[in-house]
Enzyme design. Sequence first.
Site, PDB file in Angstrom:
ATOM      1  N   ASP A   1      -2.687   1.892   7.039  1.00 24.21           N
ATOM      2  CA  ASP A   1      -2.008   1.385   5.847  1.00 24.21           C
ATOM      3  C   ASP A   1      -1.653  -0.099   5.981  1.00 24.21           C
ATOM      4  O   ASP A   1      -1.738  -0.867   5.039  1.00 24.21           O
ATOM      5  CB  ASP A   1      -0.733   2.189   5.565  1.00 24.21           C
ATOM      6  CG  ASP A   1      -1.047   3.641   5.247  1.00 24.21           C
ATOM      7  OD1 ASP A   1      -2.194   3.914   4.840  1.00 24.21           O
ATOM      8  OD2 ASP A   1      -0.161   4.492   5.423  1.00 24.21           O
TER       9      ASP A   1
ATOM     10  N   ASP B   1       0.856  -1.167   0.000  1.00 22.04           N
ATOM     11  CA  ASP B   1       0.000   0.000   0.000  1.00 22.04           C
ATOM     12  C   ASP B   1       0.902   1.229   0.000  1.00 22.04           C
ATOM     13  O   ASP B   1       1.789   1.335   0.840  1.00 22.04           O
ATOM     14  CB  ASP B   1      -0.881  -0.030   1.257  1.00 22.04           C
ATOM     15  CG  ASP B   1      -1.980   1.001   1.186  1.00 22.04           C
ATOM     16  OD1 ASP B   1      -2.762   0.937   0.220  1.00 22.04           O
ATOM     17  OD2 ASP B   1      -2.046   1.867   2.070  1.00 22.04           O
TER      18      ASP B   1
ATOM     19  N   GLU C   1      -3.470  -2.069  -5.152  1.00 20.90           N
ATOM     20  CA  GLU C   1      -4.825  -1.605  -5.407  1.00 20.90           C
ATOM     21  C   GLU C   1      -4.921  -0.986  -6.789  1.00 20.90           C
ATOM     22  O   GLU C   1      -3.960  -0.422  -7.284  1.00 20.90           O
ATOM     23  CB  GLU C   1      -5.190  -0.513  -4.400  1.00 20.90           C
ATOM     24  CG  GLU C   1      -5.913  -1.028  -3.203  1.00 20.90           C
ATOM     25  CD  GLU C   1      -6.222   0.128  -2.283  1.00 20.90           C
ATOM     26  OE1 GLU C   1      -7.402   0.364  -2.053  1.00 20.90           O
ATOM     27  OE2 GLU C   1      -5.285   0.781  -1.809  1.00 20.90           O
TER      28      GLU C   1
END
Length: 425
Positions: free
Chosen positions: A374, A208, A292
């Site tokens: 996160d 992330d 993502e």
Amino acid sequence: MTTVTQAYRFALDPTPRQRRALASHCGAARVVYNWGLGLVEARLQQRRAGEEVEVPWTLPALRREWNRVKGEVAPWWAENSKEAYSSGLDGLARALKNWTDSRAGRHKGRPVRFPRRKRKGRCRDACRFTTGAIKVLPDRQHVQLPRIGILKSHESTRKLARRLEQGSARILAATITRTADRWYVSFTVEVQRAIPQGNGHDTVIGVDVGVRHLATLSTEATVPNPRALQRSLRKLRRLNRQLTRRKLGSKRRRITRDKLARVHARAANLRRDALHKLTTTLAIDYGTIVIEELNLAGMVRNRHLARALSDVGLAELRRQLTYKTGWYGSRLVVADRFYPSSKTCSACGWVKAKLTLAEHTFTCEACGLRLDRDLNAARNLATLAQHVAQSGWETQNARGADRKTHPAGQVAVKREPSSPLLQRA
Ligand SMILES: [Zn+2]
């Protein structure tokens, strides 16, 4: 061996005269783009009025029209390489095609608007050379471009020069661009590469990216921002605040804006370099990497600085991982953008209705887990990859599945092909 198209970008150290030549080429590309757009609009108008006229829509057609009138429209045309005009018209032909494709439903994403005029100082200064003397000189300190001549490179061109000397690379084109007050050249290169089948690891890692840290990994490791980047980010915040206080159209506002652009460019460079180190390690050491998907439509509209910065980081992370996983034989999984990785509890799967950017800690109302935001997201991404790995890859490529009902693990996932992809400059 496979042929991949790759970009090599180098910062330049042009002399004042060369700076003027670089700007002149980009200016010429912009002028001819606007000229072509004006012509297309005028012809469309004529056609609407019932006249039988040809509307130049492709690069050859636009070039024909340009060559007919360039003496009148731009008596100074000979000052620049003809590539500058080709570059501008090529950009226009592509923009027109994107618009037609979009109207015909052949274009992914949001509808493409009809091309608009490029305004000086507002558009990206760029010019692409595809023919003529485009060279990386053997001293690894200089590059050569048509008309502009031999330019000093700010950094060593050794990586590209070595490939060119070995004969495993071929230059297809060179694009000059300006970011803030620095000039760059980006070579589009065809490279011969051996593509491995897997890198020998079956480990999965979720990544992330953020603003406070460069990245958070599902292994609980955080990768800190390099100190120089941290400093740039602080400066960026300060200048951004300063800009909002400056009067519109004032001289001081312009000064702040220019300063902001320079700091922005520096921060982006520092982050890109730091991400390169990270993505190489990840692609070599892990079998599967999960990230993502980026919400491109939202990215354009969002003006929140923190959000914008982390989006840029994510885009860069994905770009680098896409080709590096191909080089080293690892796999990249991009979680569907409706997968709520930061809103889902990584322990029990409960989904929080709303998580603002200011909330740095994730608190689960179902099982009471308290965790860094996160880290929670990175863990969810890794879990997702494990489920995907167990259920087989090829079946898991549906997009935009029902976004509320799926429990973790049955989420739609897009698999990036492990074949080399075009790496854009
Ligand atoms: Zn929970």
